[in-house]
Design a protein around this motif. Structure first.
Motif, PDB file in Angstrom:
ATOM      1  N   LEU A 197       0.836  -1.183  -0.118  1.00  0.00           N
ATOM      2  CA  LEU A 197      -0.035  -0.097   0.096  1.00  0.00           C
ATOM      3  C   LEU A 197       0.914   1.295   0.093  1.00  0.00           C
ATOM      4  O   LEU A 197       1.936   1.282   0.612  1.00  0.00           O
ATOM      5  CB  LEU A 197      -0.827  -0.175   1.202  1.00  0.00           C
ATOM      6  N   THR A 227      -3.063   0.320  -4.247  1.00  0.00           N
ATOM      7  CA  THR A 227      -2.386  -0.879  -3.685  1.00  0.00           C
ATOM      8  C   THR A 227      -1.676  -1.727  -4.805  1.00  0.00           C
ATOM      9  O   THR A 227      -1.882  -1.546  -6.048  1.00  0.00           O
ATOM     10  CB  THR A 227      -3.916  -1.558  -3.492  1.00  0.00           C
ATOM     11  N   ASP A 279      -5.134  -6.750  -1.837  1.00  0.00           N
ATOM     12  CA  ASP A 279      -4.420  -5.721  -1.076  1.00  0.00           C
ATOM     13  C   ASP A 279      -5.763  -4.615  -1.268  1.00  0.00           C
ATOM     14  O   ASP A 279      -6.068  -3.828  -0.332  1.00  0.00           O
ATOM     15  CB  ASP A 279      -3.295  -4.984  -1.494  1.00  0.00           C
ATOM     16  N   ALA A 280      -5.927  -4.343  -2.468  1.00  0.00           N
ATOM     17  CA  ALA A 280      -7.445  -3.598  -2.452  1.00  0.00           C
ATOM     18  C   ALA A 280      -8.449  -3.970  -1.640  1.00  0.00           C
ATOM     19  O   ALA A 280      -9.324  -3.083  -1.124  1.00  0.00           O
ATOM     20  CB  ALA A 280      -7.526  -3.150  -4.155  1.00  0.00           C
TER      21      ALA A 280
END
Length: 308
Positions: free
Chosen positions: A49, A150, A155-156
């Motif tokens: 991130l 991201t 991750d998103a």
């Protein structure tokens, strides 16, 4: 994680790590808000991130841009006309990224002067609306907004899940299409409209002075309402921090071969494991023939003893 994401993150962190007195950005304040700097640092410490823009939340008084006269036959291409929300060619009269301490900050000023007005309220409808193209002054509260680049869809998803759980209900992602190198690096917007409010409180006269259309008691009420929204905004930011940390701690534990769990779940799991161990030892003691061992093994599978 793609080298494309790594390069972008490195560049952003280099910009954020310059000395405070040298740092500037395109926001009205020109720097990262103090109220969100710790969160920004925590997000940027996570490998997948990096923040691209942020606002801790703000209360503002804003003079909207010039309105385009629909009855006029001429068009001035260089004139920035305001859109439906008043943006475009306007200017900030007052802005704060923390609650307004009215008693402490006003001093000898009236609330009108403190918020950027130059004269007392208008006293008639004719004064308030001399023409439809008049520029209005808006009192706004806007909660935290955070944009996070991201390194992957996973991750998103973690960021969005944490944001929704914390009350940032309008959060979402863009940039879901693959990059040139085949990687997918969405940008997640952490935001909510639930705390936002926007009230028209004044206008610009034909002589370019700024006049209110509400009394001082109403302006004070707006300030106090904004302070309440700031408190809730702060609570949601803290919940987001905790939820995001929990998502990544859980992932870290899973990578180490353990399941993330709270103390109650852990206690129940340990109790169940003890019972299963006793059953396993008893089954081996009772096994006396190949056929018995086959039957015991099938029983173990059915009762979940060999779950991974």
């Amino acid at each position: 994680m793609s080298s494309n994401f790594q390069l972008k993150k490195q560049k952003i962190l280099q910009q954020l790590n310059v000395p405070v007195h040298e740092y500037t950005d395109l926001s009205p304040k020109g720097s990262v808000d103090e109220g969100i700097r710790e969160l920004v640092d925590e997000v940027n410490a996570i490998p997948g991130l990096v923040t691209t823009s942020s606002c801790a939340g703000r209360v503002a008084v804003f003079l909207e841009g010039a309105k385009k006269d629909a009855s006029a036959d001429i068009t001035v291409d260089s004139q920035p006309f305001a859109g439906p929300g008043g943006k475009g060619g306007g200017r900030w009269l007052y802005i704060s990224h923390e609650p307004i301490d009215v008693k402490e900050e006003l001093g000898n000023l009236s609330l009108y002067e403190f918020l950027g007005f130059e004269s007392a309220p208008a006293r008639s409808a004719q004064e308030i609306h001399p023409n439809v193209n008049q520029r209005t002054v808006r009192f706004k509260f806007e909660p935290m907004i955070l944009h996070v680049l991201t390194g992957s869809l996973d991750d998103a998803q973690k960021v969005i899940t944490a944001a929704l759980a914390a009350g940032f209900r309008e959060s979402g992602a863009v940039g879901l299409a693959p990059n040139h190198d085949g990687s997918v690096t969405p940008v997640v917007s952490v935001r909510t409209n639930g705390l936002t409010f926007d009230s028209i409180v004044g206008y610009e006269t034909n002589t370019s002075s700024l006049r209110t259309i509400v009394d001082e008691a109403y302006l004070l009420h707006l300030c106090l309402t904004a302070n309440e929204r700031f408190n809730e905004n702060t609570s949601r930011i803290q919940r987001f921090r905790e939820a995001l940390k929990s998502r990544y701690q859980r992932t870290s534990s899973e990578k180490k071969g353990t399941n993330w769990e709270d103390s109650n779940l852990r206690r129940d799991r340990k109790r169940q494991e003890g019972l299963q161990k006793q059953l396993l030892l008893r089954s081996f003691d009772n096994a006396s023939s190949p056929s018995a061992k086959v039957e015991d093994s099938q029983e173990h599978i059915d009762t979940g003893l060999f779950d991974g």
